[in-house]
Design an enzyme around this catalytic site. Sequence first.
Site, short mmCIF file in Angstrom:
data_model
loop_
_atom_site.label_atom_id
_atom_site.label_comp_id
_atom_site.label_asym_id
_atom_site.label_seq_id
_atom_site.Cartn_x
_atom_site.Cartn_y
_atom_site.Cartn_z
N HIS A 18 -32.09 37.43 12.36
CA HIS A 18 -31.22 36.94 11.28
C HIS A 18 -29.84 37.58 11.37
CE1 HIS A 18 -31.33 40.65 8.91
NE2 HIS A 18 -32.65 40.69 9.08
N GLU A 75 -40.68 41.49 8.56
CA GLU A 75 -40.22 42.80 9.02
C GLU A 75 -41.28 43.87 8.78
OE1 GLU A 75 -38.88 44.59 11.04
OE2 GLU A 75 -36.73 44.66 10.54
#
Length: 234
Positions: free
Chosen positions: A17, A103
């Site tokens: 990202h 994550e």
Amino acid sequence: MMSDLDASTPRVFLARHGETEWAKIGRYTGTTDIELTPIGVEQVSSTGAHLVGPGRLIDPSRLAHIWVSPRKRAQTTLELLFGSHIDTLRKAEKVTTTEDIAEWNYGEYEGLVESEIREGRKRKGLDVHSAWNIWQDGCECGESAQQVTERLDNLISDIQEIQRPCMDGEKPADVILVAHGHILRAFAKRWLKYSMETPLPMMMSPGAIGVLSYRHRDINDRAFFLGISIPSKE
């Protein structure tokens, strides 16, 4: 000998990202939902414009599946990367939102910078003989290296189930993971069959694309591209 760059061999693209305010200053950002900065939006949009589309490195028509983290910063990155192609991919049920590629769960270290983590552990009497290393020590009240290994190995197994029948180019079977810096580097380690604690210095810029694949079209010979040529768009 067949070239390892043959695009008919299935590939795994890693898409990180774009920039966030926390990432910009080094705060560990796991479960916290945080938006991309304007610069982060530009990073991903530029990557998409150059690398995603018909005849480009990431050709939506060649994608067998996309796995994306549930966090907003990853979801936004997916939309920006693929633009108008994302609706077609969703309709074809090629997009899966999953915690498998979320994550690393940082637990007590969420929102801290590395110096704060080390100081906090020192106050607790930890790391007497060596400095904290997430790849070995994991995170207090978060995920251990073993837990991350297990979920990534499960995902790799799912990917290989898709790609195994297509090693000789029977049909396009590229996949892409849209996620976060730490977990994508962890994924690369496991793709290469390294343990988490194996030293393997890696860097991945916000909005960047990494490429993994197989040598010699062998499902058991997983590898990464040190460099890859970019196809010219007709």
